[in-house]
Design a protein around this motif. Sequence first.
Motif, PDB file in Angstrom:
ATOM      1  N   LYS A   1     -17.738  59.602 -99.895  1.00  0.00           N
ATOM      2  CA  LYS A   1     -17.615  60.851-100.648  1.00  0.00           C
ATOM      3  C   LYS A   1     -18.530  61.918-100.035  1.00  0.00           C
ATOM      4  N   ASP A   2     -19.743  61.521 -99.658  1.00  0.00           N
ATOM      5  CA  ASP A   2     -20.666  62.445 -98.994  1.00  0.00           C
ATOM      6  C   ASP A   2     -20.072  62.937 -97.670  1.00  0.00           C
ATOM      7  N   VAL A   3     -19.514  62.010 -96.916  1.00  0.00           N
ATOM      8  CA  VAL A   3     -18.889  62.370 -95.636  1.00  0.00           C
ATOM      9  C   VAL A   3     -17.755  63.354 -95.878  1.00  0.00           C
ATOM     10  N   GLN A   4     -16.940  63.073 -96.884  1.00  0.00           N
ATOM     11  CA  GLN A   4     -15.780  63.914 -97.133  1.00  0.00           C
ATOM     12  C   GLN A   4     -16.172  65.341 -97.494  1.00  0.00           C
ATOM     13  N   LYS A   5     -17.257  65.511 -98.251  1.00  0.00           N
ATOM     14  CA  LYS A   5     -17.736  66.866 -98.583  1.00  0.00           C
ATOM     15  C   LYS A   5     -18.003  67.664 -97.315  1.00  0.00           C
ATOM     16  N   ILE A   6     -18.691  67.019 -96.373  1.00  0.00           N
ATOM     17  CA  ILE A   6     -19.041  67.702 -95.127  1.00  0.00           C
ATOM     18  C   ILE A   6     -17.797  67.919 -94.277  1.00  0.00           C
ATOM     19  N   LEU A   7     -16.934  66.915 -94.177  1.00  0.00           N
ATOM     20  CA  LEU A   7     -15.717  67.061 -93.385  1.00  0.00           C
ATOM     21  C   LEU A   7     -14.806  68.145 -93.948  1.00  0.00           C
ATOM     22  N   ASP A   8     -14.725  68.266 -95.273  1.00  0.00           N
ATOM     23  CA  ASP A   8     -13.925  69.328 -95.888  1.00  0.00           C
ATOM     24  C   ASP A   8     -14.398  70.698 -95.418  1.00  0.00           C
ATOM     25  N   LEU A   9     -15.709  70.870 -95.354  1.00  0.00           N
ATOM     26  CA  LEU A   9     -16.266  72.151 -94.901  1.00  0.00           C
ATOM     27  C   LEU A   9     -15.927  72.437 -93.441  1.00  0.00           C
ATOM     28  N   MET A  10     -15.786  71.356 -92.666  1.00  0.00           N
ATOM     29  CA  MET A  10     -15.495  71.491 -91.240  1.00  0.00           C
ATOM     30  C   MET A  10     -13.993  71.507 -90.960  1.00  0.00           C
ATOM     31  N   ASN A  11     -13.182  71.391 -92.023  1.00  0.00           N
ATOM     32  CA  ASN A  11     -11.731  71.346 -91.916  1.00  0.00           C
ATOM     33  C   ASN A  11     -11.247  70.091 -91.176  1.00  0.00           C
ATOM     34  N   TYR A  12     -11.900  68.976 -91.470  1.00  0.00           N
ATOM     35  CA  TYR A  12     -11.519  67.666 -90.938  1.00  0.00           C
ATOM     36  C   TYR A  12     -11.196  66.744 -92.106  1.00  0.00           C
ATOM     37  N   SER A  13     -10.508  65.656 -91.797  1.00  0.00           N
ATOM     38  CA  SER A  13     -10.248  64.644 -92.813  1.00  0.00           C
ATOM     39  C   SER A  13     -10.749  63.296 -92.306  1.00  0.00           C
ATOM     40  N   LEU A  14     -10.906  62.389 -93.222  1.00  0.00           N
ATOM     41  CA  LEU A  14     -11.363  61.039 -92.912  1.00  0.00           C
ATOM     42  C   LEU A  14     -10.172  60.103 -93.008  1.00  0.00           C
ATOM     43  N   GLU A  15      -9.932  59.329 -91.956  1.00  0.00           N
ATOM     44  CA  GLU A  15      -8.841  58.360 -91.954  1.00  0.00           C
ATOM     45  C   GLU A  15      -9.445  56.965 -91.919  1.00  0.00           C
ATOM     46  N   ILE A  16      -8.878  56.090 -92.712  1.00  0.00           N
ATOM     47  CA  ILE A  16      -9.336  54.708 -92.755  1.00  0.00           C
ATOM     48  C   ILE A  16      -8.158  53.810 -92.398  1.00  0.00           C
ATOM     49  N   ASP A  17      -8.416  52.867 -91.522  1.00  0.00           N
ATOM     50  CA  ASP A  17      -7.373  51.967 -91.070  1.00  0.00           C
ATOM     51  C   ASP A  17      -7.937  50.543 -91.105  1.00  0.00           C
ATOM     52  N   PHE A  18      -7.134  49.604 -91.506  1.00  0.00           N
ATOM     53  CA  PHE A  18      -7.555  48.204 -91.520  1.00  0.00           C
ATOM     54  C   PHE A  18      -6.834  47.459 -90.406  1.00  0.00           C
ATOM     55  N   ARG A  19      -7.596  46.636 -89.683  1.00  0.00           N
ATOM     56  CA  ARG A  19      -7.012  45.828 -88.618  1.00  0.00           C
ATOM     57  C   ARG A  19      -7.493  44.396 -88.756  1.00  0.00           C
ATOM     58  N   LYS A  20      -6.586  43.496 -88.527  1.00  0.00           N
ATOM     59  CA  LYS A  20      -6.932  42.077 -88.601  1.00  0.00           C
ATOM     60  C   LYS A  20      -7.719  41.678 -87.357  1.00  0.00           C
ATOM     61  N   ASN A  21      -8.824  40.956 -87.577  1.00  0.00           N
ATOM     62  CA  ASN A  21      -9.611  40.464 -86.443  1.00  0.00           C
ATOM     63  C   ASN A  21      -8.860  39.336 -85.747  1.00  0.00           C
ATOM     64  N   GLU A  22      -8.998  39.325 -84.461  1.00  0.00           N
ATOM     65  CA  GLU A  22      -8.318  38.264 -83.701  1.00  0.00           C
ATOM     66  C   GLU A  22      -9.305  37.274 -83.176  1.00  0.00           C
TER      67      GLU A  22
END
Length: 72
Positions: free
Chosen positions: A51-72
């Motif tokens: 949430k803290d990151v998102q506040k700052i990214l919003d000001l910078m006009n960026y978004s946060l993407e989260i992706d899940f990957r299975k470990n091999e």
Amino acid sequence: MFAYTSNDQLVKELKKLMAEEKITQQDIATALGITRQSVRGLLMKKNFSFKDVQKILDLMNYSLEIDFRKNE
């Protein structure tokens, strides 16, 4: 994109993005209506949240993407 390992890494990547975009802690503070010291404290706290990151990214006009990957 980077593989998330810790909040410290998240803060490091955010600071790197801020430097690339030439956005200072003072710029963030002004936009959030807080002091630069408060921004510094926010970036240094152990429980820095997405949430803290998102506040700052919003000001910078960026978004946060989260992706899940299975470990091999």
